[in-house]
Enzyme design. Structure first.
Site, PDB file in Angstrom:
ATOM      1  N   HIS A  46       0.857  -1.181   0.000  1.00  0.00           N
ATOM      2  CA  HIS A  46       0.000   0.000   0.000  1.00  0.00           C
ATOM      3  C   HIS A  46       0.899   1.239   0.000  1.00  0.00           C
ATOM      4  O   HIS A  46       2.063   1.176   0.416  1.00  0.00           O
ATOM      5  CB  HIS A  46      -0.901  -0.002   1.244  1.00  0.00           C
ATOM      6  CG  HIS A  46      -2.053  -0.956   1.163  1.00  0.00           C
ATOM      7  ND1 HIS A  46      -3.100  -0.945   2.045  1.00  0.00           N
ATOM      8  CD2 HIS A  46      -2.317  -1.956   0.270  1.00  0.00           C
ATOM      9  CE1 HIS A  46      -3.971  -1.888   1.716  1.00  0.00           C
ATOM     10  NE2 HIS A  46      -3.513  -2.528   0.651  1.00  0.00           N
ATOM     11  N   GLU A  48       0.976   3.887   1.855  1.00  0.00           N
ATOM     12  CA  GLU A  48       1.492   4.279   3.174  1.00  0.00           C
ATOM     13  C   GLU A  48       2.688   3.421   3.584  1.00  0.00           C
ATOM     14  O   GLU A  48       3.685   3.917   4.114  1.00  0.00           O
ATOM     15  CB  GLU A  48       0.416   4.107   4.262  1.00  0.00           C
ATOM     16  CG  GLU A  48      -0.864   4.869   4.035  1.00  0.00           C
ATOM     17  CD  GLU A  48      -1.927   4.021   3.335  1.00  0.00           C
ATOM     18  OE1 GLU A  48      -1.614   3.397   2.296  1.00  0.00           O
ATOM     19  OE2 GLU A  48      -3.060   3.997   3.826  1.00  0.00           O
TER      20      GLU A  48
END
Lengths: 142, 142
Positions: A46, A48
């Protein structure tokens, strides 16, 4: 957030769910990344996670106490957990995510009393552009 | 679990919180790793994350539907989220973790109705050896 939104748009072009993130350390952007689990064969990739890992490697430390993380979508449980482990100081996110979000939905991770670190949290930043990217992506794929 | 416990013991020798994991794909161990956030300057480098990423890279896929993950400690929210994203079929863990665990403690992640995937879960496997490693590690560091 501009850089995170641009990364999200690039993710869409690459056929990945359009989410982007940027990590700011003491006033400077040290990492920008798009959501890329398919291209990287990595279910943890992801946006992040990628900026946290890139910033930690670049800075040579496993805790990022002075960092701000900007991301176009409300983080999931995995990413919220990583934000806590990394001791991120401030989290800014765009669209909220009733299905996968873990900040204001589902497990409400940062409200858990057992959590060892909780960043300052600011939602809804660049929300309409972030949400538009996601809506367009899923509409085109249906 | 033997391989995961040995990896945990190695983590302790390296000064990392002793947790180890192994990932089995269709009957074969394809990845073994220890918890290593400090050595790798990576706050996401828990043992579970490392075996999921290594296995996904080795197998060239971002979903591991036929995988079993063996880990010496109850997964945290980050790792439980990654287990769901990776579509792991079965999770076997050792010691339970009242402070950081997210399976039978805290956010009870796999009990969340919004979660898109839930593995079969078997706790308490090799528990006493896993817990001994952690207790000894923290006692020596105090």
């Amino acid at each position: 957030m501009r850089r995170a939104l641009d990364a999200a748009a690039e993710a869409a072009l690459a056929g990945e769910v359009p989410v982007g993130a940027a990590l700011v350390w003491r006033g400077e952007i040290v990492a920008v990344a798009a959501n890329s689990p398919r291209a990287l064969c990595d279910p943890t990739a992801h946006a992040e996670m990628r900026v946290i890992r890139a910033a930690a490697a670049a800075l040579g430390r496993d805790r990022l106490e002075d960092a701000e993380l900007w991301v176009t979508l409300e983080p999931c449980a995995m990413c919220a957990g990583a934000i806590a482990h990394a001791r991120i100081a401030r989290l800014y996110y765009g669209a909220s995510d009733p299905k996968g979000g873990a900040v204001e939905h589902g497990p409400l991770l940062f409200a858990q009393p057992t959590l060892h670190h909780r960043p300052e949290i600011y939602g809804g930043i660049g929300e309409s552009e972030a949400a538009d990217l996601l809506r367009t992506f899923f509409r085109l794929r249906r």
